[in-house]
Design an enzyme around this catalytic site. Structure first.
Site, PDB file in Angstrom:
ATOM      1  N   ARG A 116      18.049  59.919  93.117  1.00 55.83           N
ATOM      2  CA  ARG A 116      18.523  60.925  94.057  1.00 55.83           C
ATOM      3  C   ARG A 116      17.618  62.153  93.987  1.00 55.83           C
ATOM      4  O   ARG A 116      17.071  62.472  92.942  1.00 55.83           O
ATOM      5  CB  ARG A 116      19.963  61.329  93.738  1.00 55.83           C
ATOM      6  N   TYR A 152      16.138  55.073  98.591  1.00 49.28           N
ATOM      7  CA  TYR A 152      16.870  54.926  97.328  1.00 49.28           C
ATOM      8  C   TYR A 152      18.381  54.976  97.576  1.00 49.28           C
ATOM      9  O   TYR A 152      18.877  55.854  98.294  1.00 49.28           O
ATOM     10  CB  TYR A 152      16.461  56.036  96.335  1.00 49.28           C
ATOM     11  N   LYS A 210      27.545  58.438  98.028  1.00 48.07           N
ATOM     12  CA  LYS A 210      27.526  59.853  97.627  1.00 48.07           C
ATOM     13  C   LYS A 210      27.708  60.779  98.831  1.00 48.07           C
ATOM     14  O   LYS A 210      28.392  61.789  98.758  1.00 48.07           O
ATOM     15  CB  LYS A 210      26.217  60.184  96.913  1.00 48.07           C
ATOM     16  N   SER A 269      26.341  61.299  86.258  1.00 48.68           N
ATOM     17  CA  SER A 269      25.610  60.071  86.554  1.00 48.68           C
ATOM     18  C   SER A 269      24.949  59.506  85.296  1.00 48.68           C
ATOM     19  O   SER A 269      24.396  60.262  84.492  1.00 48.68           O
ATOM     20  CB  SER A 269      24.528  60.354  87.594  1.00 48.68           C
ATOM     21  N   CYS A 316      26.137  58.192  82.579  1.00 49.91           N
ATOM     22  CA  CYS A 316      26.755  58.486  81.276  1.00 49.91           C
ATOM     23  C   CYS A 316      27.770  57.411  80.890  1.00 49.91           C
ATOM     24  O   CYS A 316      28.609  57.621  80.029  1.00 49.91           O
ATOM     25  CB  CYS A 316      27.435  59.858  81.294  1.00 49.91           C
ATOM     26  N   ARG A 324      18.546  49.547  89.122  1.00 51.42           N
ATOM     27  CA  ARG A 324      19.960  49.390  89.477  1.00 51.42           C
ATOM     28  C   ARG A 324      20.332  47.957  89.802  1.00 51.42           C
ATOM     29  O   ARG A 324      19.493  47.160  90.213  1.00 51.42           O
ATOM     30  CB  ARG A 324      20.258  50.253  90.728  1.00 51.42           C
TER      31      ARG A 324
HETATM   32  C1  OXD Z   1      24.917  58.391  90.629  1.00 51.25           C
HETATM   33  C2  OXD Z   1      25.261  57.012  91.016  1.00 51.25           C
HETATM   34  O1  OXD Z   1      23.741  58.790  90.721  1.00 51.25           O
HETATM   35  O2  OXD Z   1      26.443  56.645  90.910  1.00 51.25           O
HETATM   36  O3  OXD Z   1      25.837  59.109  90.214  1.00 51.25           O
HETATM   37  O4  OXD Z   1      24.378  56.269  91.472  1.00 51.25           O
HETATM   38 MN    MN Z   2      27.770  58.221  90.319  1.00 52.42          MN
END
Ligand code: OXD
Ligand code: MN
Length: 587
Positions: free
Chosen positions: A74, A202, A211, A253, A255, A372
């Site tokens: 992001r 992305y 998001k 994010s 975590c 991802r």
């Molecule tokens: C983030 C995601 O960046 O969930 O929080 O991808």
């Molecule tokens: Mn997230």
């Protein structure tokens, strides 16, 4: 026939035609979300070089996508909230005036789909029939986006059915523009329920249901309409007696939200079970029964791959073994996938995430740190059946969690809702690879929503305080930190499946069955309150360190909290300033 227009909704048709006149695609393809369509698009994607078909014996239905190396996370510095006034967006968001920004973006989009296809993606966020379920239409020139949206949302005719002849759908325009970072903008126009995203491919920037809609626009709608759109996982925890308790947890994010939502209890916790309702986003509202109810608006997981393994998340390993899109992982010569932290021994040779030969001697990582998986929730072996319930699940506890090497104890409980809002509002965490820049530094990330709140953060805190007035049974609020380290830099807490020991204390606190002692931060467990049986090599000394409150660290913490409060000062609810004074006095 596939790709032909499949709705008569006038507002949809007119908007698609208007955007097609602007972007000038060679073709318009109306998606229906069917399996047949998915197969066709995957084939086309492979032919166009967007996807590599992985080893179908080892990974049935799995594909790899390699993004442009300049486009792997992001981009918060290119993300804008375009409200009428700058104050509405607040000091934690980039702001631009809506008219000027729209002109600029339409300028970039003009003619940008020449020679390309514009895909029309109708999608529904939330279970059909839920009072919070919302429809979006995303227009994109990326097959990758279509296939990911097909996993992450309820895509196809169901969205048009929910919409009927209304025009209150989210409009989302996505143009790749050769993924040029100089022309990269992720812009939100909350008053018009509009998103325009250009110059990126992305996930977090372009899967607009996630998001952009479910959090940034969603939080804005929630403020107007009296509900909450939060960066939270939702899980159900079931005891051996069959008692189920639902918890929502906000962590920044990368975590471990996905891992926590799919946790496998250790053998000591025989008969306990964790069920996943959601792994990233919760939409929550005060229901007439007096509880805060939550739904997961999504239908898939867009999770961080590195570090996923049999120990950290065995359920995810099963989940991503079929029908999954991988982005930016490494592959073996026989088209299997690999990433750092998958297993101890890297294979002797790999192709890295950029398509270059890689050996264990190579200096760079084989998989990108923010590589991802996109996997459908139905692949999740512990998916909660309640995920389809339009009434959602009643939330007993809200957890705010952070990645902190020091300062923050393993767990504590806030004294009440207002104190809990303060704990969430002052959340600070070390940054990760999910966003560009600053990895490792502690930054304030209120309620893990810093990059996702679609309006003034001070007003957002006030909205949280107001929600309490409409709850008869407000969730108890907790703070957790699985990441505290000792003086040698080793993690003090084993984490992963063992986190259930902390969840169990939280459940027991909610149900009035567990002890705690009062501390300046809130209610803390003592050794006797936590079930630590069978934790190998774990000493009381270690627990003391994990739960300790160091005055010097807290002096620094309070100064950092103050920086955020000064930034938000003009809109900050005074209740939170009082909470800070109270904490100072207690310390
Ligand atoms: C983030 C995601 O960046 O969930 O929080 O991808
Ligand atoms: Mn997230």
């Amino acid at each position: 026939m596939h790709g032909t227009r499949n709705t008569n909704n006038r507002a949809v048709v007119e908007w698609v035609e208007e955007m097609a006149r602007l972007c000038k695609p060679d073709r318009i393809y109306w998606c229906d979300g069917s399996q047949e369509e998915k197969r066709e698009l995957l084939e086309r994607g492979v032919a166009d070089g967007v996807f590599i078909k992985l080893n179908q014996e080892k990974l049935p239905g799995c594909y790899l996508h390699r993004s442009n190396p300049n486009d792997v996370a992001r981009v918060e510095h290119c993300t804008y909230i375009c409200t009428d006034t700058e104050a509405e967006a607040g000091p934690t968001n980039n702001w631009a005036p809506p008219r000027e920004m729209k002109q600029r973006l339409y300028g970039l989009a003009a003619g940008s789909m020449k020679g390309r296809t514009m895909y029309v993606i109708p999608y529904l966020m939330g279970p059909p029939g839920s009072r919070l379920a919302r429809v979006g239409i995303e227009l994109t020139d990326s097959i990758y986006v279509v296939l990911n949206m097909g996993i992450m949302t309820r895509m196809g005719g169901i969205a048009y059915e929910q919409l009927g002849d209304r025009d209150d759908f989210n409009r989302g325009l996505h143009c790749m523009l050769d993924v040029d970072p100089d022309k990269r903008f992720i812009c939100h126009f909350p008053r018009e329920n509009l998103i325009i995203s250009v110059g990126s491919a992305y996930g977090g920037n372009v899967l607009l249901g996630k998001k952009c809609f479910a959090l940034r626009i969603g939080s804005y709608l929630g403020k107007q309409e009296g509900w909450l759109a939060e960066h939270m996982l939702i899980l159900g925890i079931e005891s051996p007696e069959g008692e189920k308790t639902y918890i929502a947890a906000a962590l920044p994010s990368a975590c471990g939200k996905t891992n926590l939502a799919m946790l496998v209890p250790p053998s000591r916790f025989k008969g306990w079970k964790i069920w996943t309702v959601g792994d990233d986003i919760a939409w929550m509202w005060p229901e007439t029964d007096g509880w805060l109810h939550a739904i997961n608006p999504e239908t898939g997981y867009f999770g961080v791959v590195p570090g996923t393994n049999q120990q950290s998340n065995p359920n995810a390993m099963r989940m991503i073994s079929h029908d999954t899109i991988y982005t930016n992982v490494a592959i073996t010569p026989d088209l299997d996938v690999w990433w750092e932290g998958k297993d101890k021994q890297p294979p002797p040779e790999l192709i890295d995430w950029q398509g270059r030969p890689w050996t264990p001697e190579s200096k760079e990582k084989a998989a990108h740190p923010n590589s991802r998986f996109t996997a459908p929730m139905r692949n999740n072996p512990v998916l909660a059946p309640e995920v389809e319930d339009p009434h959602g699940v009643p939330i007993s506890a809200i957890i705010f969690g952070a990645r902190r090497a020091a300062t923050m104890p393993l767990v504590f409980q806030a004294f009440d809702w207002i104190h809990g809002v303060y704990v969430g509002a002052t959340l600070g965490s070390e940054m990760t690879a999910a966003a560009v820049g600053g990895a490792g530094q502690v930054r304030r990330d209120p309620m893990a929503m810093l990059p996702f709140c679609g309006y003034n953060m001070g007003d957002y805190f006030r909205h949280w305080l107001l929600i309490r007035k409409r709850l008869k049974y407000p969730p108890a609020i907790f703070h957790v930190n699985w990441f505290r380290k000792d003086q040698h830099g080793h993690f003090l807490w084993p984490g992963f499946g063992e986190n259930i020991r902390v969840l169990k204390w939280i459940v027991d606190r909610c149900r009035g069955r567990a002890g705690a002692i009062e501390s300046p931060l809130g209610w803390l467990p003592e050794a006797k309150d936590l079930d630590l049986v069978g934790l190998k090599g774990f000493t009381e000394e270690r627990l003391d360190h994990l739960l300790s409150i160091n005055p010097e660290e807290w002096r620094r913490e309070l100064l950092l909290q103050e920086e955020l409060f000064i930034k938000l000062y003009s809109h900050l609810p005074k209740e939170l300033i009082f909470q800070r004074e109270l904490l100072l006095a207690r310390l």
